[in-house]
Write a protein that holds these residues in place. Structure first.
Motif, PDB file in Angstrom:
ATOM      1  N   ILE A 202       5.339  -1.347   1.776  1.00 11.66           N
ATOM      2  CA  ILE A 202       4.988  -1.470   0.360  1.00 11.66           C
ATOM      3  C   ILE A 202       3.511  -1.805   0.201  1.00 11.66           C
ATOM      4  CG2 ILE A 202       5.417  -2.804  -1.745  1.00 11.66           C
ATOM      5  CD1 ILE A 202       8.321  -3.193  -0.684  1.00 11.66           C
ATOM      6  N   VAL A 203       3.014  -2.766   1.014  1.00  8.30           N
ATOM      7  CA  VAL A 203       1.595  -3.142   0.950  1.00  8.30           C
ATOM      8  C   VAL A 203       0.714  -1.957   1.325  1.00  8.30           C
ATOM      9  CG1 VAL A 203      -0.186  -4.594   2.023  1.00  8.30           C
ATOM     10  CG2 VAL A 203       1.974  -5.613   1.316  1.00  8.30           C
ATOM     11  N   SER A 204       1.160  -1.134   2.270  1.00  7.10           N
ATOM     12  CA  SER A 204       0.382   0.044   2.679  1.00  7.10           C
ATOM     13  C   SER A 204       0.163   0.998   1.506  1.00  7.10           C
ATOM     14  CB  SER A 204       1.096   0.777   3.817  1.00  7.10           C
ATOM     15  OG  SER A 204       1.218  -0.045   4.957  1.00  7.10           O
ATOM     16  N   VAL A 205       1.195   1.208   0.711  1.00  6.56           N
ATOM     17  CA  VAL A 205       1.070   2.092  -0.456  1.00  6.56           C
ATOM     18  C   VAL A 205       0.044   1.535  -1.443  1.00  6.56           C
ATOM     19  CG1 VAL A 205       2.279   3.022  -2.472  1.00  6.56           C
ATOM     20  CG2 VAL A 205       3.406   3.008  -0.227  1.00  6.56           C
ATOM     21  N   GLY A 206       0.149   0.237  -1.727  1.00  7.76           N
ATOM     22  CA  GLY A 206      -0.796  -0.388  -2.654  1.00  7.76           C
ATOM     23  C   GLY A 206      -2.229  -0.317  -2.153  1.00  7.76           C
ATOM     24  N   ALA A 207      -2.414  -0.549  -0.832  1.00  2.00           N
ATOM     25  CA  ALA A 207      -3.761  -0.509  -0.252  1.00  2.00           C
ATOM     26  C   ALA A 207      -4.365   0.890  -0.352  1.00  2.00           C
ATOM     27  CB  ALA A 207      -3.710  -0.955   1.209  1.00  2.00           C
ATOM     28  N   ILE A 208      -3.560   1.900  -0.108  1.00  3.16           N
ATOM     29  CA  ILE A 208      -4.056   3.283  -0.179  1.00  3.16           C
ATOM     30  C   ILE A 208      -4.495   3.631  -1.603  1.00  3.16           C
ATOM     31  CG2 ILE A 208      -3.337   5.701  -0.038  1.00  3.16           C
ATOM     32  CD1 ILE A 208      -1.536   4.826   2.364  1.00  3.16           C
ATOM     33  N   LEU A 209      -3.710   3.219  -2.601  1.00  5.12           N
ATOM     34  CA  LEU A 209      -4.050   3.531  -3.988  1.00  5.12           C
ATOM     35  C   LEU A 209      -5.344   2.837  -4.423  1.00  5.12           C
ATOM     36  CD1 LEU A 209      -0.542   3.495  -5.706  1.00  5.12           C
ATOM     37  CD2 LEU A 209      -1.936   5.467  -5.088  1.00  5.12           C
TER      38      LEU A 209
END
Length: 437
Positions: free
Chosen positions: A322-329
């Motif tokens: 979940i954190v990976s998705v937020g970081a990419i955005l």
């Protein structure tokens, strides 16, 4: 008939009606007193009213109080005070109890709104200093209260602790994120007339409305059930040395050291929205009156993401995805060239992407701290606020003195370091027993 005499039937009826009075509880509600989920609903609603007012006011500080950068400097003072007081917030919350801490903590927000009705250095600076103190109390109290309610609910109903913490944090942060929608729509409605953000009368009316919201929030705080933290792993401090040992205990744990960069980045990215995004990206394109609309879209994305991320959380591995998705955005926003792209819709699109990242960080950090540091949760949430508010203060003090391009580079470097450290945390926490799911 039992030892309570003829009141046994009445008590049963009261217990059966409790879920209706407390709000709809998740499956597995036990029927004893108000449900833990009921307290979650009340806590979330109280923060909704208080922070709908405060967040909207904060978003306007750098645009409203521009003389001598009063608004920006006041926010820097506020978060510096917040950082310093957060160091000692955990024993204060333990002494007061989390419910009293929540009620006392709200007073600073009321005084800050009152100061904005007469914004001078003599009103804003003292109000900001005091709010820094009370903010440390209310946020450590919130983390402690919510974690206690979630874990109690899980144990009473034989539910997985990780999933329950994720659900509770998802609901709270979803409601909290909607403060950006509600508060900013209020400011948009009351400040829509006038190129420079409306008349003095409109501004004062706005802050009077905010004051009313806060009073409702305080009343709701008073309706929370009292939670006895002393019987649940909360130590008593017989000396200053013992108190300091308790405060710094999480810093001896390498898991906390590895999660601190992500905590700090969560503060940086919040302050970026409040101090940089609103002033340097939204205002030049949409004007001051457009800040409310842009921040409402940011808040709406934050709400949806918080609710979804909370439901998907079950432990460290799900949090990593979940954190990976937020970081990419958020990386997309930081690495996308701003020059020539500031059309009317672009600030709204940036706000939506940034809101997704904020929703991810809020839900995942709170859930992980509750799981990883259950035995010292007050101290763990104090560390959250120390590093988060310190990072926020840095942005407020830096933003008037560096260019937008330099700020974007700083944010990008911080994102890379914090995300790398978080990935290392997932490797350190290898044993399944470290996080109970």
């Amino acid at each position: 008939m039992d030892a309570r005499g003829g009141h046994h039937r009445d008590d049963e009826e009261e217990a059966a009606a409790a879920p209706l009075l407390a709000g709809a509880a998740p499956l597995g509600y036990s029927g004893r007193r108000r449900s833990h989920a009921g307290d979650l609903h009340i806590l979330s609603a109280a923060f909704l009213f208080v922070f709908s007012a405060y967040c909207a006011a904060q978003n306007l500080e750098s645009s409203f109080n521009t003389e001598g950068d009063l608004g920006t400097v006041s926010m820097g003072i506020l978060y510096t005070s917040f950082t310093l007081f957060s160091v000692a917030a955990s024993p204060v919350v333990t002494w007061l109890g989390s419910k009293r801490a929540l009620v006392v903590g709200t007073s600073g927000y009321v005084i800050f709104i009152l100061a904005n009705l007469v914004p001078t250095w003599f009103t804003m600076v003292p109000a900001s200093l005091y709010l820094g103190f009370t903010a440390s109390i209310i946020w450590v109290g919130q983390g402690t209260y919510l974690t206690s309610a979630a874990l109690s609910h899980a144990r009473d109903n034989n539910l997985p602790e990780g999933q329950t913490l994720g659900n509770f944090n998802g609901e709270f942060w979803g409601m909290f994120a909607s403060t950006q929608v509600i508060g900013n729509l209020i400011s948009l409605a009351l400040l829509r007339d006038g190129k420079d953000g409306g008349s003095v009368t409109g501004k004062n009316l706005l802050f009077v409305v905010f004051l009313g919201c806060m009073i409702i929030g305080i009343v709701l705080m008073c309706l929370l059930s009292k939670r006895d933290e002393k019987g649940n792993n909360a130590p008593t401090h017989s000396s200053f040395g013992a108190m300091m040992k308790y405060i710094v205990a999480p810093l001896k744990d390498r898991r906390m050291i590895l999660i601190i960069p992500l905590i700090a980045y969560s503060g940086l990215q919040q302050a970026f929205v409040w101090a940089v995004f609103t002033k340097n990206i939204v205002t030049p394109v949409l004007g001051i009156s457009g800040v409310g609309g842009a921040m409402a879209i940011y808040g709406a994305a934050d709400v949806v993401c918080s609710l979804v991320a909370g439901r998907l959380t079950s432990g460290l591995h799900s949090a990593t995805s979940i954190v990976s998705v937020g970081a990419i955005l958020q990386a997309v926003v930081l690495f996308c060239p701003m020059g020539g792209l500031l059309g009317a819709a672009v600030p709204l699109f940036i706000g939506a992407l940034w809101g997704v990242g904020d929703g991810v960080l809020n839900t995942q950090l709170s859930a992980l701290l509750g799981l990883l540091f259950e035995d010292v949760k007050e101290a763990a949430f104090a560390q959250l606020k120390v590093w988060q508010s310190g990072a926020i203060a840095v942005i407020f003090f830096l933003s008037p003195n560096i260019t937008l391009q330099a700020m974007l580079i700083l944010m990008a470097i911080a994102l890379i370091i914090s995300f790398g450290s978080f990935l290392l945390l997932t490797l350190v926490v290898e044993k399944p027993s470290t996080i109970r799911s």
